[in-house]
Write a protein that holds these residues in place. Structure first.
Motif, PDB file in Angstrom:
ATOM      1  N   LEU A 103       0.854  -1.190   0.000  1.00 31.72           N
ATOM      2  CA  LEU A 103       0.000   0.000   0.000  1.00 31.72           C
ATOM      3  C   LEU A 103       0.885   1.232   0.000  1.00 31.72           C
ATOM      4  CD1 LEU A 103      -2.768   1.349   0.152  1.00 31.72           C
ATOM      5  CD2 LEU A 103      -2.647   1.165   2.658  1.00 31.72           C
ATOM      6  N   ASP A 104       0.743   2.027  -1.046  1.00 37.54           N
ATOM      7  CA  ASP A 104       1.501   3.278  -1.177  1.00 37.54           C
ATOM      8  C   ASP A 104       0.498   4.426  -1.127  1.00 37.54           C
ATOM      9  OD1 ASP A 104       3.166   5.357  -1.735  1.00 37.54           O
ATOM     10  OD2 ASP A 104       3.735   4.704  -3.749  1.00 37.54           O
ATOM     11  N   ALA A 105       0.430   5.119   0.017  1.00 38.14           N
ATOM     12  CA  ALA A 105      -0.613   6.128   0.195  1.00 38.14           C
ATOM     13  C   ALA A 105      -0.133   7.207   1.154  1.00 38.14           C
ATOM     14  CB  ALA A 105      -1.882   5.477   0.734  1.00 38.14           C
ATOM     15  N   PRO A 106      -0.696   8.405   1.078  1.00 36.89           N
ATOM     16  CA  PRO A 106      -0.417   9.446   2.077  1.00 36.89           C
ATOM     17  C   PRO A 106      -1.083   9.090   3.402  1.00 36.89           C
ATOM     18  CG  PRO A 106      -2.101  10.186   0.534  1.00 36.89           C
ATOM     19  CD  PRO A 106      -1.598   8.865   0.025  1.00 36.89           C
ATOM     20  N   GLU A 107      -0.978   9.977   4.363  1.00 37.00           N
ATOM     21  CA  GLU A 107      -1.548   9.674   5.677  1.00 37.00           C
ATOM     22  C   GLU A 107      -3.064   9.559   5.621  1.00 37.00           C
ATOM     23  OE1 GLU A 107      -0.246  12.421   8.607  1.00 37.00           O
ATOM     24  OE2 GLU A 107       1.873  11.856   8.460  1.00 37.00           O
ATOM     25  N   SER A 108      -3.705  10.418   4.842  1.00 36.16           N
ATOM     26  CA  SER A 108      -5.168  10.352   4.742  1.00 36.16           C
ATOM     27  C   SER A 108      -5.631  11.078   3.484  1.00 36.16           C
ATOM     28  CB  SER A 108      -5.832  10.973   5.976  1.00 36.16           C
ATOM     29  OG  SER A 108      -5.559  12.368   6.017  1.00 36.16           O
ATOM     30  N   ILE A 109      -6.783  10.632   2.991  1.00 31.79           N
ATOM     31  CA  ILE A 109      -7.464  11.291   1.876  1.00 31.79           C
ATOM     32  C   ILE A 109      -8.941  11.344   2.241  1.00 31.79           C
ATOM     33  CG2 ILE A 109      -8.057  11.201  -0.570  1.00 31.79           C
ATOM     34  CD1 ILE A 109      -5.522   9.630  -1.080  1.00 31.79           C
ATOM     35  N   SER A 110      -9.445  12.529   2.483  1.00 33.24           N
ATOM     36  CA  SER A 110     -10.836  12.682   2.902  1.00 33.24           C
ATOM     37  C   SER A 110     -11.750  12.628   1.683  1.00 33.24           C
ATOM     38  CB  SER A 110     -11.033  14.016   3.635  1.00 33.24           C
ATOM     39  OG  SER A 110     -10.238  14.039   4.813  1.00 33.24           O
ATOM     40  N   THR A 111     -12.743  11.772   1.749  1.00 36.34           N
ATOM     41  CA  THR A 111     -13.719  11.646   0.662  1.00 36.34           C
ATOM     42  C   THR A 111     -15.107  11.491   1.253  1.00 36.34           C
ATOM     43  OG1 THR A 111     -13.438   9.239   0.611  1.00 36.34           O
ATOM     44  CG2 THR A 111     -12.078  10.545  -0.906  1.00 36.34           C
ATOM     45  N   ARG A 112     -16.109  11.695   0.400  1.00 34.49           N
ATOM     46  CA  ARG A 112     -17.498  11.428   0.797  1.00 34.49           C
ATOM     47  C   ARG A 112     -18.034  10.385  -0.165  1.00 34.49           C
ATOM     48  NH1 ARG A 112     -21.336  13.194   4.027  1.00 34.49           N
ATOM     49  NH2 ARG A 112     -23.529  13.185   3.370  1.00 34.49           N
ATOM     50  N   VAL A 113     -18.043   9.130   0.298  1.00 30.39           N
ATOM     51  CA  VAL A 113     -18.389   8.008  -0.556  1.00 30.39           C
ATOM     52  C   VAL A 113     -19.227   7.004   0.202  1.00 30.39           C
ATOM     53  CG1 VAL A 113     -16.310   8.233  -1.982  1.00 30.39           C
ATOM     54  CG2 VAL A 113     -16.256   6.791   0.066  1.00 30.39           C
ATOM     55  N   ASP A 114     -19.696   6.001  -0.525  1.00 29.11           N
ATOM     56  CA  ASP A 114     -20.367   4.848   0.071  1.00 29.11           C
ATOM     57  C   ASP A 114     -19.275   3.842   0.375  1.00 29.11           C
ATOM     58  OD1 ASP A 114     -21.710   2.434   0.572  1.00 29.11           O
ATOM     59  OD2 ASP A 114     -23.400   3.013  -0.706  1.00 29.11           O
ATOM     60  N   SER A 115     -18.913   3.703   1.637  1.00 34.11           N
ATOM     61  CA  SER A 115     -17.761   2.885   2.011  1.00 34.11           C
ATOM     62  C   SER A 115     -17.947   1.425   1.625  1.00 34.11           C
ATOM     63  CB  SER A 115     -17.499   3.008   3.516  1.00 34.11           C
ATOM     64  OG  SER A 115     -18.652   2.609   4.252  1.00 34.11           O
ATOM     65  N   ARG A 116     -19.191   0.896   1.684  1.00 36.30           N
ATOM     66  CA  ARG A 116     -19.417  -0.513   1.327  1.00 36.30           C
ATOM     67  C   ARG A 116     -19.102  -0.746  -0.139  1.00 36.30           C
ATOM     68  NH1 ARG A 116     -23.205  -3.766  -0.975  1.00 36.30           N
ATOM     69  NH2 ARG A 116     -24.538  -1.985  -1.505  1.00 36.30           N
ATOM     70  N   ARG A 117     -19.533   0.168  -0.998  1.00 39.98           N
ATOM     71  CA  ARG A 117     -19.314  -0.015  -2.434  1.00 39.98           C
ATOM     72  C   ARG A 117     -17.844   0.199  -2.808  1.00 39.98           C
ATOM     73  NH1 ARG A 117     -24.033  -0.693  -4.953  1.00 39.98           N
ATOM     74  NH2 ARG A 117     -25.937  -0.012  -3.884  1.00 39.98           N
ATOM     75  N   ILE A 118     -17.180   1.148  -2.200  1.00 42.66           N
ATOM     76  CA  ILE A 118     -15.759   1.348  -2.496  1.00 42.66           C
ATOM     77  C   ILE A 118     -14.951   0.162  -1.981  1.00 42.66           C
ATOM     78  CG2 ILE A 118     -13.768   2.851  -2.122  1.00 42.66           C
ATOM     79  CD1 ILE A 118     -15.962   3.926  -3.998  1.00 42.66           C
ATOM     80  N   ASP A 119     -15.372  -0.422  -0.861  1.00 42.27           N
ATOM     81  CA  ASP A 119     -14.716  -1.636  -0.371  1.00 42.27           C
ATOM     82  C   ASP A 119     -14.833  -2.748  -1.408  1.00 42.27           C
ATOM     83  OD1 ASP A 119     -13.757  -3.483   1.976  1.00 42.27           O
ATOM     84  OD2 ASP A 119     -15.601  -4.421   1.193  1.00 42.27           O
ATOM     85  N   ILE A 120     -16.014  -2.880  -2.037  1.00 43.86           N
ATOM     86  CA  ILE A 120     -16.205  -3.905  -3.069  1.00 43.86           C
ATOM     87  C   ILE A 120     -15.313  -3.614  -4.274  1.00 43.86           C
ATOM     88  CG2 ILE A 120     -17.865  -4.837  -4.714  1.00 43.86           C
ATOM     89  CD1 ILE A 120     -20.035  -4.430  -2.601  1.00 43.86           C
ATOM     90  N   VAL A 121     -15.212  -2.353  -4.664  1.00 43.82           N
ATOM     91  CA  VAL A 121     -14.390  -1.985  -5.821  1.00 43.82           C
ATOM     92  C   VAL A 121     -12.935  -2.353  -5.578  1.00 43.82           C
ATOM     93  CG1 VAL A 121     -13.507  -0.049  -7.174  1.00 43.82           C
ATOM     94  CG2 VAL A 121     -15.936  -0.164  -6.614  1.00 43.82           C
ATOM     95  N   VAL A 122     -12.389  -1.924  -4.434  1.00 42.17           N
ATOM     96  CA  VAL A 122     -10.975  -2.199  -4.141  1.00 42.17           C
ATOM     97  C   VAL A 122     -10.745  -3.703  -4.028  1.00 42.17           C
ATOM     98  CG1 VAL A 122      -9.134  -1.866  -2.450  1.00 42.17           C
ATOM     99  CG2 VAL A 122     -10.654   0.033  -3.013  1.00 42.17           C
ATOM    100  N   ALA A 123     -11.665  -4.421  -3.372  1.00 46.61           N
ATOM    101  CA  ALA A 123     -11.506  -5.865  -3.221  1.00 46.61           C
ATOM    102  C   ALA A 123     -11.524  -6.559  -4.581  1.00 46.61           C
ATOM    103  CB  ALA A 123     -12.618  -6.410  -2.329  1.00 46.61           C
ATOM    104  N   ASN A 124     -12.427  -6.137  -5.469  1.00 47.53           N
ATOM    105  CA  ASN A 124     -12.491  -6.761  -6.792  1.00 47.53           C
ATOM    106  C   ASN A 124     -11.216  -6.504  -7.598  1.00 47.53           C
ATOM    107  OD1 ASN A 124     -14.982  -8.102  -6.791  1.00 47.53           O
ATOM    108  ND2 ASN A 124     -16.099  -6.221  -7.266  1.00 47.53           N
ATOM    109  N   LEU A 125     -10.708  -5.260  -7.571  1.00 48.89           N
ATOM    110  CA  LEU A 125      -9.502  -4.937  -8.337  1.00 48.89           C
ATOM    111  C   LEU A 125      -8.288  -5.676  -7.783  1.00 48.89           C
ATOM    112  CD1 LEU A 125      -9.964  -1.101  -8.959  1.00 48.89           C
ATOM    113  CD2 LEU A 125     -10.404  -2.980 -10.539  1.00 48.89           C
TER     114      LEU A 125
END
Length: 468
Positions: A347-369
C-alpha cells in the motif's frame, strides 16, 4: 461562422454555382459572338453611309464647268477636305497627304465615277473617286473635260458610341441572366436541400434513440423514395430494438428471480458448509477432501448469487449510495486486512485522503480490483492512493503478463474472461463489471492500461460524491 448556404462544399451553393456557370458559358459565348457580328455590321453600316455620302457629293459634280483648273476655282466646286489630283499633279491638298496615298489605291481611280475606299482604323475611312470636270478655258473646245481624282479621309460617324451601347446592353443582359439563373438555381437547390435537411434531422433523432420519427413521403420522386426507405429502415430498427429490449428485460428478470430463489437454499447450505469445514480434521481423508470441495463451491455459489443480486439492483436502478465522510486510506487498509491481503499487497498512500463516498461499495471496488490482480497477475501487487484536484485516485498495479489492447474495454463487460491472456479464471466474470457500476454510481471513471510492463487499473473518484 459562415451560413450553411454560403459554404462552398454545400449542395445548394454548388447547384447555384453550376447554374451561374452554365449561364456564363452559354450566354457569355452567345453575347460574345453576337457582339462580334454586331461590331462588324456597325462598321459595315457606317462605312456604307460614309461611302454613299461621298459618292452623292461627287456625282453631282461630274461634268461641272470650271473656269480653269486652279485651286481657287476648284475649291469653289469641290468640298475643302478633298485632295484633288489632275494629270498626276496635286491641284489642292485637303485632309490627305498625297504622299501617303497607296499606289494601288491611286491607280484604281483612273476611271470616272469609280469609288474606292479603305478603312484606316476603327474611326476613319479613306475614300476616293474620280469625276470629269469641263474646263471652259481650254483652247480645244471639243476636248475640254479633265479627270479629277478626289481623295479624302472621313470619320466613321457613331461607330464607337453604337458599339459602347451594344456592350452596355449585352453586359446588363448578361448580368440579369446571371442574377436570374442564380435565383433559379437557389430555388431549385432549396427544393432539393430542404427534404435532405429534414432527413438529416430525422436521422439525428433516430440516432439519439427516437425511433418513432417518421417523414412524409412526398415531393420529388427520388427523394420520396429515399424517405420511404428511411421510414422502413427506422421501423425495422424500432421493431428489432424493442425485441432486444424485451429479451434483455426478460433476461434481467430471470437473473433477478433465480438469484432471489437461490438465496433461500444457500442460506441453509452456508451453515452446513461451515459445520463440514469444522469437521474436516475428524473425517477420513476422502470424506475430508469432498467436504473441502463442497464448502469451497458453496462459497463460490454464494458470492455469485450476491453479485447477481447486486447487478440486478443496478439494472433496475434501485442501487443507492449511502454516503459518509470517509478516509480513503483507512478504508483501503480495512479492505486489505479483512481479506488477509496485508502481507501480500503493498500500500503506497499518504496519511489520509478525505472523501465522501459509500464505504461498502468502495470496499467492493478495491476488493475486486486487488483480487483480480492476485488471481490473474503476478506479484508484487501494489495499491497506490493519491489525490488530484477534485478527485481521489486509486491505482492497482500488478506485474502479470498484461492485457491485450483489444481486451482492455471488453474485460469490464459482464461474464467476460480473458482466460488465454491471464491464466485460468476462478471468478464469475462479474467483479470488474460491478466495480464499473459502483464507480459510475459515484460519478467516477475506471480504466486499465499497460505502463512500463505493468498492468494498472486506475479509478478516478470524485472527492465529494452526490446522492445517486
Amino acid at each position: 461562422m459562415r451560413p450553411a448556404w454560403l459554404r462552398v462544399d454545400g449542395l445548394r451553393t454548388r447547384l447555384v454555382l453550376v447554374f451561374i456557370a452554365i449561364v456564363l458559358i452559354i450566354a457569355g459565348g452567345t453575347a460574345g459572338a453576337v457582339s462580334l457580328m454586331a461590331r462588324s455590321w456597325i462598321y459595315s453600316n457606317a462605312q456604307d453611309v460614309a461611302t454613299a455620302q461621298f459618292r452623292d457629293e461627287l456625282q453631282s459634280l461630274d461634268g461641272m464647268p470650271v473656269d480653269g483648273l486652279t485651286p481657287a476655282n476648284l475649291s469653289q466646286v469641290f468640298p475643302s477636305d478633298l485632295t484633288l489630283i489632275t494629270d498626276g499633279e496635286v491641284v489642292h491638298q485637303g485632309s490627305v497627304d498625297p504622299a501617303t496615298i497607296p499606289p494601288s489605291f491611286d491607280s484604281g481611280l483612273d476611271s470616272s465615277k469609280l469609288i474606292r475606299f479603305e478603312r484606316l482604323d476603327s474611326e476613319r475611312i479613306l475614300l476616293g473617286m474620280s469625276v470629269n470636270v469641263t474646263d471652259t478655258t481650254a483652247e480645244d473646245g471639243y476636248d475640254n473635260q479633265t479627270l479629277v481624282k478626289a481623295v479624302t479621309v472621313r470619320p466613321l460617324v457613331g461607330v464607337q458610341d453604337k458599339f459602347d451601347d451594344l456592350l452596355r446592353v449585352v453586359g446588363l443582359t448578361l448580368a440579369a441572366g446571371v442574377l436570374v439563373s442564380g435565383l433559379l438555381g437557389f430555388w431549385i437547390a432549396s427544393t432539393l436541400v430542404r427534404p435532405l435537411k429534414r432527413l438529416d434531422a430525422a436521422a439525428a433523432r433516430a440516432a439519439d434513440g427516437d425511433l418513432s420519427v417518421r417523414l412524409p413521403e412526398n415531393g420529388v420522386a427520388e427523394l420520396a423514395q429515399v424517405t420511404t426507405t428511411f421510414n422502413n429502415m427506422v421501423a425495422r430498427n424500432e421493431a428489432v430494438i424493442k425485441g432486444l429490449e424485451e429479451s434483455e428485460e426478460q433476461a434481467r428478470r430471470f437473473v433477478a428471480d433465480v438469484s432471489h430463489e437461490l438465496r433461500t437454499p444457500l442460506a441453509a447450505l452456508v451453515p452446513v458448509s461451515e459445520i463440514l469445514r469444522e469437521e474436516i480434521p475428524n473425517l477420513p481423508p476422502d470424506a475430508g477432501a469432498a467436504a473441502r470441495i463442497v464448502s469451497s463451491e458453496i462459497g463460490k455459489l454464494t458470492r455469485l448469487v450476491e453479485d447477481l443480486i447486486e447487478m440486478s439492483r443496478h439494472d433496475s436502478q434501485q442501487a443507492r449510495l449511502v454516503l459518509d465522510d470517509v478516509d480513503l486510506v483507512e478504508l483501503t487498509e480495512r479492505t486489505l486486512a479483512s481479506r488477509g491481503w496485508t502481507e501480500t499487497v503493498e500500500l503506497d498512500a499518504p496519511e489520509s485522503i478525505s472523501t465522501r463516498v459509500d464505504s461498502r461499495r468502495i470496499d467492493i471496488v478495491v476488493a475486486n480490483l486487488v483480487g483480480n490482480a492476485l488471481r490473474h497477475g503476478s506479484p508484487p501487487v501494489r495499491v497506490e492512493l493519491s489525490a488530484e484536484p477534485g478527485y481521489a485516485v486509486i491505482a492497482v498495479v500488478d506485474h502479470g503478463p498484461g492485457i491485450l489492447p483489444q481486451d482492455r474495454q471488453a474485460i469490464f463487460r459482464r461474464f467476460y474472461k480473458v482466460d488465454t491472456a491471464r491464466g485460468r479464471s476462478e471468478g464469475s466474470g462479474l467483479g470488474l463489471s460491478l466495480a464499473v457500476e459502483n464507480i459510475h454510481l459515484h460519478g467516477g471513471t475506471i480504466g486499465v492500461d499497460q505502463v512500463d510492463g505493468h498492468t494498472v487499473f486506475t479509478v478516478h473518484l470524485p472527492i465529494a460524491s452526490h446522492e445517486a
